[in-house]
Write a protein that holds these residues in place. Structure first.
Motif, PDB file in Angstrom:
ATOM      1  N   LEU A   1      42.068  42.066  40.172  1.00  0.00           N
ATOM      2  CA  LEU A   1      41.690  41.492  41.080  1.00  0.00           C
ATOM      3  C   LEU A   1      40.720  40.851  41.303  1.00  0.00           C
ATOM      4  O   LEU A   1      40.919  39.942  41.945  1.00  0.00           O
ATOM      5  N   GLN A   2      39.936  40.808  40.741  1.00  0.00           N
ATOM      6  CA  GLN A   2      38.551  39.792  40.690  1.00  0.00           C
ATOM      7  C   GLN A   2      39.480  38.976  40.289  1.00  0.00           C
ATOM      8  O   GLN A   2      38.833  37.437  40.852  1.00  0.00           O
ATOM      9  N   ALA A   3      40.156  39.039  39.666  1.00  0.00           N
ATOM     10  CA  ALA A   3      40.437  37.239  38.707  1.00  0.00           C
ATOM     11  C   ALA A   3      41.303  36.303  40.125  1.00  0.00           C
ATOM     12  O   ALA A   3      42.034  35.499  40.250  1.00  0.00           O
ATOM     13  N   LEU A   4      42.152  37.303  40.586  1.00  0.00           N
ATOM     14  CA  LEU A   4      43.076  37.040  41.857  1.00  0.00           C
ATOM     15  C   LEU A   4      41.669  36.282  43.213  1.00  0.00           C
ATOM     16  O   LEU A   4      42.496  35.355  43.651  1.00  0.00           O
ATOM     17  N   GLU A   5      41.175  37.521  43.288  1.00  0.00           N
ATOM     18  CA  GLU A   5      40.479  37.343  44.746  1.00  0.00           C
ATOM     19  C   GLU A   5      38.797  36.619  43.640  1.00  0.00           C
ATOM     20  O   GLU A   5      38.197  38.038  44.139  1.00  0.00           O
ATOM     21  N   PRO A   6      38.331  35.238  43.416  1.00  0.00           N
ATOM     22  CA  PRO A   6      36.253  35.696  42.890  1.00  0.00           C
ATOM     23  C   PRO A   6      35.763  35.991  43.796  1.00  0.00           C
ATOM     24  O   PRO A   6      34.483  36.541  43.360  1.00  0.00           O
ATOM     25  N   ASN A   7      36.293  35.533  44.890  1.00  0.00           N
ATOM     26  CA  ASN A   7      35.086  35.878  45.894  1.00  0.00           C
ATOM     27  C   ASN A   7      34.535  37.327  46.614  1.00  0.00           C
ATOM     28  O   ASN A   7      33.845  36.836  47.636  1.00  0.00           O
ATOM     29  N   VAL A   8      35.920  38.181  46.940  1.00  0.00           N
ATOM     30  CA  VAL A   8      35.626  39.627  47.210  1.00  0.00           C
ATOM     31  C   VAL A   8      34.759  40.149  46.255  1.00  0.00           C
ATOM     32  O   VAL A   8      34.668  40.162  44.969  1.00  0.00           O
ATOM     33  N   ASN A   9      34.327  41.112  47.325  1.00  0.00           N
ATOM     34  CA  ASN A   9      33.221  42.377  46.236  1.00  0.00           C
ATOM     35  C   ASN A   9      33.820  43.742  45.809  1.00  0.00           C
ATOM     36  O   ASN A   9      34.525  44.088  47.015  1.00  0.00           O
TER      37      ASN A   9
END
Length: 417
Positions: free
Chosen positions: A173-181
């Motif tokens: 998930l973090q790799a797809l959307e780095p700005n999301v917590n």
């Protein structure tokens, strides 16, 4: 002027019906008090949900009902006035939500969903609306292992109906959307063959513009009365009277009130939703729409900004706005993304048209010739507009139907008449 068909309602469903009819050599008038795409179709999550082969049943477990009863949940709220007024359709909703009934309803419902992207693609290409569409799928986020496991099991079964998905770890998930917590989540599901729409209202307007390019007509008028004569239908509005052979009611949550004077008591009920946009910047930019399953809200990157949409509020059509549910949602959303500057001074509010058996009404009326109903798509109006448009066109022109339409007939409610 006399028309072959008048369609009342210029949301995604009515506009799609008008488009299909006009494309197939009917002369069509599209009537609405507002311009196309400026009511319910404007304010949705902006996802064509190819994965949505399952309906949304009424909560039946004691645990779930107990959670909702205090009326403080982020995903669903209610007003006692609405519960009182809508007690009959809500009871029917509860009955239809038994596991046995839901299994049958889901199979029927899926016959519509399975065609949603193909039918949108036809209209998108014809309307030149490709820039509004992102075909990268969207992500469902889970905070609890119990809901995550249930969704994975559903995804496995949905694959048999053409749904493409990938289960994602927190690292993925973090790799797809780095700005999301993602700190409050345990994982997610990427629904890969669903589509995102950057501006749902603009998509409807693009379809409407293409309808006009085919010599279809659009008029802004408030319908006052509908009268059947030997020559056909008269639609009386605040700007004049229009004549047609076939009349289609596709006015979303207002449809039941429109047809009641004609003797129809269809148990349509409203579900309200809210959204607000926030300015996009380098810190909160993201690509995939995000659905927080446990809190019931969607975050999507729209042309207008980051759109935060609520779940459902059970309220009557004329009830005043209540932004408490949205404010609750925003406390969670702001932990996921930095949302500092609101775009609008006041959040948007709109209403979805729902049916107690979770299926839309699509087809001929039971008491009048050349009267057609098309409403009750609940959360999936954007998804199913073009599918419905094709189906109604085939019915009116007497063609073989591309799916079995019997499950969506208004005659299933004839006992209410």
């Amino acid at each position: 002027m006399r028309y072959d068909v008048i369609v009342i309602g210029a949301g995604i469903v009515g506009t799609s019906i008008a488009w299909h009819l006009q494309k197939n050599n009917a002369q069509v008038l599209l009537l609405d008090k507002k311009c196309p795409g400026e009511e319910t179709s404007y304010g949705n999550a902006g996802i064509i949900t190819r994965e949505a082969v399952n309906t949304k049943p009424f909560p039946r477990s004691f645990k779930e009902i107990s959670r909702v009863l205090p009326n403080k949940s982020a995903d669903i709220r209610y007003r006692w006035s609405a519960i009182y007024r809508l007690q009959r359709p809500l009871l029917q909703y509860w009955i239809h939500s038994s596991p046995k009934n839901v299994e049958e309803i889901d199979d029927e419902w899926a016959t519509l969903i399975q065609h949603c992207t193909d039918e949108h693609e036809l209209m998108i290409r014809a309307s030149g609306a490709d820039e509004l569409v992102s075909k990268i799928g969207w992500i469902e986020l889970h905070r609890k292992s119990s809901s995550f496991e249930k969704s994975i099991n559903k995804a496995v079964k949905a694959a048999d109906k053409g749904v493409e998905y990938q289960v994602l770890s927190l690292a993925e998930l973090q790799a797809l959307e780095p700005n999301v917590n993602f700190i409050d989540y345990i994982g997610g599901i990427h629904w890969k063959n669903s589509w995102q729409i950057k501006n749902p209202g603009s998509l409807v307007k693009a379809y409407a513009k293409n309808f006009e390019a085919m010599a279809g007509e659009i008029k802004q008028s408030t319908v006052k009365n509908m009268i059947q004569t030997e020559e056909g239908w008269q639609v009386i509005t605040d700007s004049g009277t229009y004549l047609c052979q076939n009349l289609v009611i596709a006015a979303g949550p207002w449809s039941a009130d429109l047809i009641k004077p004609l003797g129809y008591e269809i148990p349509l009920f409203p579900m309200r939703g809210y959204h607000q946009h926030f300015k996009i910047n380098d810190q909160n930019a993201f690509s995939h729409s995000l659905f927080d399953v446990d809190k019931g809200f969607v975050m999507g990157a729209m042309d207008q900004g980051v759109r935060i949409t609520t779940g459902a509020e059970m309220a009557l059509l004329d009830d005043p706005k209540d932004f408490n549910q949205l404010e609750t949602v925003l406390t969670f959303a702001k932990k996921v993304l930095p949302l500092d500057a609101a775009v609008e001074s006041e959040a948007w509010c709109g209403t979805r048209p729902c049916m107690p058996d979770m299926k839309p009404v699509i087809g001929p009326a039971s008491k009048h010739d050349n009267l057609w109903f098309s409403f009750g798509h609940a959360h999936q109006g954007l998804t199913l507009g073009p599918v419905t448009g094709r189906l109604i066109e085939e019915m009116i022109h007497g063609k073989p139907l591309f799916i079995d339409a019997q499950p969506f007939s208004s005659r299933r409610f004839d006992s209410n008449l």
